[in-house]
Design an enzyme around this catalytic site. Structure first.
Site, PDB file in Angstrom:
ATOM      1  N   LYS A  59      32.587  82.314  73.780  1.00 50.84           N
ATOM      2  CA  LYS A  59      34.005  82.371  74.164  1.00 50.84           C
ATOM      3  C   LYS A  59      34.226  83.370  75.303  1.00 50.84           C
ATOM      4  O   LYS A  59      35.111  83.189  76.131  1.00 50.84           O
ATOM      5  CB  LYS A  59      34.875  82.751  72.956  1.00 50.84           C
ATOM      6  CG  LYS A  59      34.978  81.630  71.922  1.00 50.84           C
ATOM      7  CD  LYS A  59      35.703  82.099  70.672  1.00 50.84           C
ATOM      8  CE  LYS A  59      35.721  81.024  69.594  1.00 50.84           C
ATOM      9  NZ  LYS A  59      36.363  81.473  68.339  1.00 50.84           N
ATOM     10  N   SER A  75      36.412  86.521  69.407  1.00 51.27           N
ATOM     11  CA  SER A  75      35.892  86.581  68.038  1.00 51.27           C
ATOM     12  C   SER A  75      35.768  85.197  67.429  1.00 51.27           C
ATOM     13  O   SER A  75      36.323  84.225  67.936  1.00 51.27           O
ATOM     14  CB  SER A  75      36.791  87.464  67.169  1.00 51.27           C
ATOM     15  OG  SER A  75      38.077  86.924  67.110  1.00 51.27           O
ATOM     16  N   ASP A  76      35.027  85.149  66.341  1.00 54.53           N
ATOM     17  CA  ASP A  76      34.842  83.890  65.636  1.00 54.53           C
ATOM     18  C   ASP A  76      34.614  84.174  64.152  1.00 54.53           C
ATOM     19  O   ASP A  76      33.951  85.155  63.807  1.00 54.53           O
ATOM     20  CB  ASP A  76      33.642  83.114  66.198  1.00 54.53           C
ATOM     21  CG  ASP A  76      33.641  81.681  65.695  1.00 54.53           C
ATOM     22  OD1 ASP A  76      34.450  80.885  66.212  1.00 54.53           O
ATOM     23  OD2 ASP A  76      32.879  81.370  64.770  1.00 54.53           O
ATOM     24  N   THR A  77      35.169  83.306  63.315  1.00 53.47           N
ATOM     25  CA  THR A  77      35.041  83.465  61.858  1.00 53.47           C
ATOM     26  C   THR A  77      34.507  82.174  61.240  1.00 53.47           C
ATOM     27  O   THR A  77      34.952  81.086  61.612  1.00 53.47           O
ATOM     28  CB  THR A  77      36.424  83.780  61.219  1.00 53.47           C
ATOM     29  OG1 THR A  77      36.929  84.985  61.794  1.00 53.47           O
ATOM     30  CG2 THR A  77      36.320  83.949  59.709  1.00 53.47           C
ATOM     31  N   SER A 112      32.582  87.740  63.714  1.00 53.45           N
ATOM     32  CA  SER A 112      31.991  88.530  64.796  1.00 53.45           C
ATOM     33  C   SER A 112      33.060  88.797  65.840  1.00 53.45           C
ATOM     34  O   SER A 112      33.915  87.947  66.088  1.00 53.45           O
ATOM     35  CB  SER A 112      30.838  87.779  65.469  1.00 53.45           C
ATOM     36  OG  SER A 112      29.764  87.638  64.574  1.00 53.45           O
TER      37      SER A 112
END
Length: 195
Positions: A59, A75-77, A112
């Site tokens: 991203k 961020s990523d979940t 993250s």
């Protein structure tokens, strides 16, 4: 406090998530929002935080025109269960399948966060364990119909009705389950400001 230390930096939050935007406001930080769509596919050999690290860095890679004082935050979940990642459900049926799978079980929520500037890139991640009680079909159907959790990894938001009635226990950061390990973000930005 931190806002003062970061006054010479421009914080850019690359997230369309209203929850993440609200967290940055609550952390008392000045920031702007820039979102660029990215194809969120990752190599099959990645597992757990490797996936979220990869996606948060991916991203960041599409937003390239960073100024001298810019700090880009991406961020990523994911929800991790039975050795696989549960992303966002495509429809009612998929959401129901996911929630039935989480019912009465423990899963992990992994987020993250990637901090990118002209000089550096730093990625941190956090893992929270979440236990659901046994959910009835009625409860699952009610939740999906009324809350439409199609924009949420694992088909649920812990801050919504299903979290109130269904979460038996959590181990780790609550806010991480909502999509941002706020304490880690604060700690990392403090380190960057003090550098």
């Amino acid at each position: 406090m931190l806002r003062e230390k970061l006054k010479n930096h421009n914080i850019i939050l690359a997230s369309g998530s209203p929850r993440r935007q609200a967290f940055f406001k609550e952390l008392n930080l000045d920031f702007t929002i820039q979102v660029k769509a990215v194809d969120e596919t990752y190599p099959n050999n990645l597992t757990r935080s490797e996936i979220t690290d990869y996606l948060s860095q991916l991203k960041a890679s599409v937003l390239v025109d960073l100024g001298e004082n810019d700090i880009l935050i991406t961020s990523d979940t994911i929800v991790w269960k039975d050795e696989k990642a549960l992303g966002k459900p495509k429809d009612f049926g998929e959401a129901k399948e996911m929630l039935k799978n989480l019912s009465g079980q423990m899963h992990e929520v992994i987020t993250s966060v990637c901090f990118t500037s002209k000089e550096f890139q730093k990625t941190v991640n956090d893992v929270t364990k979440v236990w659901f009680k046994n959910l009835s079909e009625e409860e699952i159907d009610f939740y999906i119909k009324n809350y439409k959790p199609f924009d949420k990894a694992g088909s649920y938001g812990i801050q919504e009705w299903i979290g109130y009635i269904g979460i038996a226990k959590i181990e780790g950061c609550y806010f991480n389950v909502m999509g941002l390990p706020t304490r880690l973000v604060y700690k990392t930005l403090t380190e960057i400001a003090n550098h």
